[in-house]
Motif scaffolding. Sequence first.
Motif, short mmCIF file in Angstrom:
data_model
loop_
_atom_site.label_atom_id
_atom_site.label_comp_id
_atom_site.label_asym_id
_atom_site.label_seq_id
_atom_site.Cartn_x
_atom_site.Cartn_y
_atom_site.Cartn_z
N GLU A 209 0.71 -1.02 0.01
CA GLU A 209 0.08 0.01 -0.09
C GLU A 209 0.79 1.29 -0.03
O GLU A 209 0.48 2.35 -0.36
CB GLU A 209 -1.03 0.06 1.30
N ASP A 210 2.05 1.23 0.41
CA ASP A 210 2.92 2.28 0.51
C ASP A 210 3.48 2.92 -0.66
O ASP A 210 4.04 3.85 -0.81
CB ASP A 210 4.12 1.96 1.62
N PHE A 211 3.28 2.05 -1.71
CA PHE A 211 3.89 2.24 -3.12
C PHE A 211 2.51 2.90 -3.99
O PHE A 211 2.67 2.88 -5.33
CB PHE A 211 4.36 1.15 -3.83
N ALA A 212 1.47 2.98 -3.38
CA ALA A 212 0.42 3.54 -4.09
C ALA A 212 0.64 4.89 -5.31
O ALA A 212 0.46 4.94 -6.24
CB ALA A 212 -0.94 3.74 -3.41
N ALA A 213 1.16 5.91 -4.33
CA ALA A 213 1.54 6.96 -5.23
C ALA A 213 2.73 6.75 -6.37
O ALA A 213 2.55 7.39 -7.49
CB ALA A 213 1.85 7.98 -4.47
N GLU A 214 3.66 5.92 -5.87
CA GLU A 214 4.60 5.85 -6.91
C GLU A 214 4.17 4.88 -8.18
O GLU A 214 4.23 5.38 -9.44
CB GLU A 214 5.76 4.82 -6.37
N LEU A 215 3.11 4.08 -7.99
CA LEU A 215 2.48 3.09 -9.14
C LEU A 215 1.64 4.11 -9.84
O LEU A 215 1.80 4.10 -11.09
CB LEU A 215 1.78 2.07 -8.42
N ALA A 216 0.95 5.10 -9.26
CA ALA A 216 0.27 6.02 -10.02
C ALA A 216 1.01 6.74 -11.05
O ALA A 216 0.61 6.86 -12.05
CB ALA A 216 -0.71 6.84 -9.00
N ASP A 217 2.23 7.55 -10.60
CA ASP A 217 3.22 8.13 -11.21
C ASP A 217 3.71 7.52 -12.41
O ASP A 217 3.58 7.82 -13.41
CB ASP A 217 4.34 8.66 -10.47
N LEU A 218 4.22 6.11 -12.36
CA LEU A 218 4.56 5.32 -13.22
C LEU A 218 3.33 4.91 -14.34
O LEU A 218 3.84 5.08 -15.63
CB LEU A 218 5.17 3.97 -12.76
N ARG A 219 2.30 4.74 -13.90
CA ARG A 219 1.28 4.59 -14.90
C ARG A 219 0.74 6.00 -15.69
O ARG A 219 0.34 5.75 -16.50
CB ARG A 219 -0.08 4.10 -14.27
N ALA A 220 0.91 7.08 -15.00
CA ALA A 220 0.57 8.27 -15.70
C ALA A 220 1.69 8.77 -16.53
O ALA A 220 1.40 9.81 -17.28
CB ALA A 220 0.16 9.46 -14.58
#
Length: 539
Positions: free
Chosen positions: A75-86
């Motif tokens: 769950e702590d990687f949620a923002a990072e995953l969103a950045d990579l996908r965006a």
Amino acid sequence: MKTFLRLWFFLVLACIADARQPLIVTGWDSPTPAQFHEHVAEFEKWAVFDGTTIKPTRRGVDSQNAFSREPWQWEDFAAELADLRAAKTTTCRETYLTLYASPGDVDWFDDAGWREVVNHWRLLARLAKQGGLRGLLYDSEPYEKPFQQFCYAAQAEFARHTFAEYRVKARERGREVMRAVVEEFPNVTIFSYRLFSDLLPLLDVGDVTRALEPDTYGLQPAFVDGWMEVAPATLTIIEGTEDIGYRANSPAEYDAAFTRERLRLPEFLASEHREKFARQLRIGQSLYLDAHINPPGNPWTIDRTGSSSEGRLAANLASALAASDGLVWLYGEQARWWPGGDTKLPMWPEKMPGALDAISRARDPAAFAHRIFAAEKSPPNLLTNADFSKAEGNAPEGWFTWQADGSHGAFSCADGRVEIRGAKEAVVGFIAKVEPGAVLAVRLRVKCAGRGLGALSIGWKTTDGKWTASAHNRRFVAASPPAVDGWQEITGLVEVPRTATRLVFMPSAGSQLGESDRATFTDAALTLVPTGEQRSTYP
């Protein structure tokens, strides 16, 4: 012998698989997922790179150090995953998430600690997969002393277990790690700066296992043996050749590294894994940008061999690309390629003027030459009567003709064009004075009718007219289909060999059967590529 032949087959297969290897950048300026998202469009404007490395974070905290017992949560990687996908990428597709073997303070016999290490690998593999990346950059170098994850003597339980027992346990941990990784990312590529290349000197000492015992990376082969026990055929491993590539300064050094690694790196693994490892191994090459600008006397410097910094960079990058079937990576510390980050560091084109030209020249010589000739102010033409406006008999004035024995072609020159018809092998040629080490751009326009090939051949002579440096001869052909009017452009780059002072520029034709088969040439050019104080970045 059978094993050698299989390895040689893989070597040949790899060499022909893809002539254009990816080029990526990595270093202190590698972006976080947030910086990648924010700046990737600007990064892609360099137009010479295929990818980068990305420093993982979780909730903004650096998470590269995977070999620790610290608990991580997905769950702590949620923002990072969103950045990579965006992140909207066009060319930046060969991109890897960094995973360090640091701090390396988890003993191989520490079951609780290794549950966390395995989970770290799992989560970073998941982030890379779901974030659309190529895979993981696995860096086993011990950055944080005194911990050294792969050094037997540095382990907490060193006094209680033999090296053989640690090797068994390291193989078990490698199996656990790889099982977790491929569950998340079955077709992952694991790129390592230095997997086994630093260990190559140990292969010729007698007992390799005994030689590994005191080595900084002594447990790494056993760890990778564990990988190979469970790795699917979809896994790719790239050896990055860090230390060798950082110091290499000739085609021979890069070629030797490729051949030795391709043929001998499997020897570090258990016999049952060598063939599988050879199939899934790719050889990468490295260049240390700082070494191309450091002054003489610095322990990390590249001899310019009479050239400029960007001249050696171009030559070495071309050599590295030619001796790789994985990727080539540029590493630098004194400047940056990525916007943002530590803005106190200059950008690399500021630190090394001409760096972009050097990279472009190495990656696509024909396109670079085309840009030189398309520029408003290209350097002077070293050919005389290059437009073929003056004729002397059937040849351009100041040019010679030649054809092979048994070739009965015809030459003609009129209206700014020279033509070869019905030739088995024939050339029209000009001999130009050149300086050893100079880099020259060539251009020729050609139109062919019927059968046969129209090309541009380049040869070399000494001052007294003797042919020399035949290994550096070139034959260029058009890279693009004919235009509507049938004309094609031939462009390329050549470097004058040290034994040559004359370049022989030869529009050539061959394999023609009769007079209806012909090659027509016009618009010949030979020009010096500016370097040093004369450098200029071409659009």
